[in-house]
Write an enzyme that holds these catalytic residues in place. Structure first.
Site, PDB file in Angstrom:
ATOM      1  N   HIS A 206       0.801  -1.223   0.000  1.00  0.00           N
ATOM      2  CA  HIS A 206       0.000   0.000   0.000  1.00  0.00           C
ATOM      3  C   HIS A 206       0.834   1.273   0.000  1.00  0.00           C
ATOM      4  CE1 HIS A 206       1.241   0.106   4.142  1.00  0.00           C
ATOM      5  NE2 HIS A 206       0.809   1.343   4.215  1.00  0.00           N
TER       6      HIS A 206
HETATM    7  C1  UD1 Z   1       2.050   2.940   7.105  1.00  0.00           C
HETATM    8  C2  UD1 Z   1       2.815   4.158   7.428  1.00  0.00           C
HETATM    9  C3  UD1 Z   1       1.868   5.205   7.866  1.00  0.00           C
HETATM   10  C4  UD1 Z   1       0.772   5.409   6.843  1.00  0.00           C
HETATM   11  C5  UD1 Z   1       0.062   4.105   6.610  1.00  0.00           C
HETATM   12  C6  UD1 Z   1      -0.984   4.271   5.537  1.00  0.00           C
HETATM   13  C7  UD1 Z   1       5.011   3.350   8.068  1.00  0.00           C
HETATM   14  C8  UD1 Z   1       5.940   3.025   9.157  1.00  0.00           C
HETATM   15  N1  UD1 Z   1       3.813   3.855   8.431  1.00  0.00           N
HETATM   16  O1  UD1 Z   1       1.630   2.284   8.281  1.00  0.00           O
HETATM   17  O2  UD1 Z   1       2.604   6.375   7.993  1.00  0.00           O
HETATM   18  O3  UD1 Z   1      -0.183   6.292   7.304  1.00  0.00           O
HETATM   19  O4  UD1 Z   1       1.018   3.175   6.193  1.00  0.00           O
HETATM   20  O5  UD1 Z   1      -1.796   3.124   5.446  1.00  0.00           O
HETATM   21  O6  UD1 Z   1       5.324   3.145   6.961  1.00  0.00           O
HETATM   22  N2  UD1 Z   1      -4.742  -4.173   8.044  1.00  0.00           N
HETATM   23  C9  UD1 Z   1      -6.076  -4.579   8.026  1.00  0.00           C
HETATM   24  N3  UD1 Z   1      -6.613  -4.931   6.827  1.00  0.00           N
HETATM   25  C10 UD1 Z   1      -5.903  -4.948   5.661  1.00  0.00           C
HETATM   26  C11 UD1 Z   1      -4.538  -4.543   5.704  1.00  0.00           C
HETATM   27  C12 UD1 Z   1      -3.984  -4.147   6.913  1.00  0.00           C
HETATM   28  O7  UD1 Z   1      -6.745  -4.607   9.066  1.00  0.00           O
HETATM   29  O8  UD1 Z   1      -6.466  -5.304   4.612  1.00  0.00           O
HETATM   30  C13 UD1 Z   1      -4.169  -3.779   9.341  1.00  0.00           C
HETATM   31  C14 UD1 Z   1      -2.936  -4.562   9.738  1.00  0.00           C
HETATM   32  O9  UD1 Z   1      -3.294  -5.748  10.389  1.00  0.00           O
HETATM   33  C15 UD1 Z   1      -2.219  -3.571  10.642  1.00  0.00           C
HETATM   34  C16 UD1 Z   1      -2.570  -2.232  10.024  1.00  0.00           C
HETATM   35  O10 UD1 Z   1      -3.716  -2.439   9.227  1.00  0.00           O
HETATM   36  O11 UD1 Z   1      -2.756  -3.600  11.942  1.00  0.00           O
HETATM   37  C17 UD1 Z   1      -1.429  -1.767   9.171  1.00  0.00           C
HETATM   38  O12 UD1 Z   1      -1.868  -0.711   8.402  1.00  0.00           O
HETATM   39  P1  UD1 Z   1      -1.099  -0.235   7.096  1.00  0.00           P
HETATM   40  O13 UD1 Z   1      -2.092   0.530   6.295  1.00  0.00           O
HETATM   41  O14 UD1 Z   1      -0.417  -1.406   6.503  1.00  0.00           O
HETATM   42  O15 UD1 Z   1      -0.128   0.820   7.693  1.00  0.00           O
HETATM   43  P2  UD1 Z   1       1.373   0.772   8.149  1.00  0.00           P
HETATM   44  O16 UD1 Z   1       2.292   0.302   7.076  1.00  0.00           O
HETATM   45  O17 UD1 Z   1       1.464   0.087   9.453  1.00  0.00           O
END
Ligand code: UD1
Length: 375
Positions: A206
């Site tokens: 993403h």
């Molecule tokens: C990253 C960025 C953050 C940004 C965000 C945007 C870093 C360190 N941080 O956070 O600045 O705002 O991306 O999205 O790079 N999840 C679900 N369903 C899904 C996919 C993920 O529930 O389909 C949950 C995961 O289990 C986890 C969280 O979402 O708890 C992670 O979110 P994610 O959007 O991947 O963000 P980060 O990479 O953690």
């Protein structure tokens, strides 16, 4: 301490705020929730308010998408009158997004103290907008709640010694609060998705810099489509171009982004997690599933050092080598992230701090490490 304004705006912040908001409420603190509107798609927002039973925000700044300057400037202009009207004792922010910067900068300019959850993380890559946000917000904050020893050390190395509280990781709190539910839903979830436990890869992509490298992403998808097992790919709206060609894949199964409990099921059932997400790398390690990270650096160094995670960037050859060498380390990493009580420690620290009024000097406690960590 009486009144807190919390500023959130993205999927991971909705998730992180779930255990913390509950703990603040239990500690008798008043929390006013402000949502910036950065993530407004229902699959990134509404589903989490339902799944995690979050209180609906008191204010929505409705900033939406735009450049970093737009999101920051517009967000600050829309937040300022709310802070002036609400007169909070402090502003609470999470992580490293535009919402984090907007909350911290607007508050600091008004003389309102800032508390930062997930302080001290560094990728040491200033090309990342998130890295700039982290550094700025940490240097503006009066309370810095760090998840790990590495994060606390990063702050000390930057000369930040006051107001540092190593409380553990609020994402571990969230996992522990919902893991049982996910375990009991797992068999039905696997049946519904026609998947077998331990026999599929879970893929998420993403990040903006991933989405911009379309040809490299395409090569990774083509490679994964040739593997010996299905690949479940919940597609973030930023990657929606993938959907237009999803019919041609035989192994890759695209679906909408998952809710939080479904995502925990997806991790628990997977043989390996492939991701460019920050949070998911850590959740995979906590739930003891190996992870391959499609980035060239990570803020969660301990996941690499412990062998739970490998960095491959978007290189197909590195990915191929990583998948061949995936192993499950003997030692769990869970205790690295605390004991699932980070939210309560945060609430306790804030509740015990005498109320600071706008413009007053924030009341600091001496630097204390509340939670000793083994790593
Ligand atoms: C990253 C960025 C953050 C940004 C965000 C945007 C870093 C360190 N941080 O956070 O600045 O705002 O991306 O999205 O790079 N999840 C679900 N369903 C899904 C996919 C993920 O529930 O389909 C949950 C995961 O289990 C986890 C969280 O979402 O708890 C992670 O979110 P994610 O959007 O991947 O963000 P980060 O990479 O953690």
């Amino acid at each position: 301490m009486q009144k807190i304004v919390t500023v959130i705006g993205t999927r991971p912040q909705f998730i992180k705020s779930a255990p913390v908001s509950k703990a603040l409420q239990a500690a008798g603190l008043t929390e006013i929730l402000v949502e910036t509107g950065q993530h407004y798609d229902d699959t990134l927002r509404a589903i989490f308010f339902q799944d995690l039973h979050l209180t609906l925000p008191h204010y929505n700044l409705a900033v939406g998408s735009g450049s970093h300057a737009y999101q920051t400037g517009e967000g600050m202009m829309r937040l300022e009158p709310i802070l002036l009207a609400e007169q909070p004792d402090l502003v609470l922010v999470y992580g490293d997004t535009s919402a984090t910067l907007v909350g911290a900068l607007t508050a600091a300019k008004l003389g309102i103290p800032v508390a930062h959850i997930e302080a001290g993380l560094r990728s040491f890559n200033r090309q990342m907008p998130e890295e700039i946000n982290r550094v700025m917000v940490d240097h503006l904050s009066s309370w810095l709640f760090t998840p790990t020893t590495i994060a606390s050390d990063n702050l000390r190395q930057e000369g930040i010694k006051q107001g540092l509280y190593q409380v553990g990781d609020v994402m571990l709190d969230a996992v522990l609060q919902y893991e049982q539910l996910a375990q009991s839903a797992l068999q039905d979830w696997l049946f519904e998705h026609n998947l077998e436990a331990g026999k599929y890869y879970l893929l998420t992509l993403h990040r903006a810099e991933t989405a911009h490298q379309k040809a490299a992403v395409q090569s990774v998808l083509d490679f994964l489509d040739q593997q010996d097992r299905p690949v479940l790919f919940p597609v973030h709206p930023r990657m929606s171009w993938v959907l237009s060609q999803s019919k041609q894949y035989k192994n890759i199964r695209c679906c909408s982004p998952l809710g939080y409990v479904d995502m925990l099921c997806a991790v628990l059932g997977a043989s390996t997690v492939l991701t460019d997400s920050g949070g998911l790398q850590k959740e995979a390690a906590i739930l003891e599933r190996p992870c391959v990270t499609l980035r060239t650096e990570t803020e969660w160094i301990e996941t690499i050092e412990s062998g739970w995670n490998q960095l491959v960037g978007l290189s197909v050859s590195a990915l191929e080598a990583a998948l061949k060498s995936v192993a499950t380390p003997a030692h769990s990493l869970r205790s690295c992230y605390g004991d699932g009580q980070a939210s309560h420690r945060i609430a306790q620290v804030l509740a015990e701090t005498p109320g600071a009024t706008t413009g007053a000097e924030p009341v600091y406690q001496p630097t204390v490490t509340i939670l000793p960590h083994p790593c």
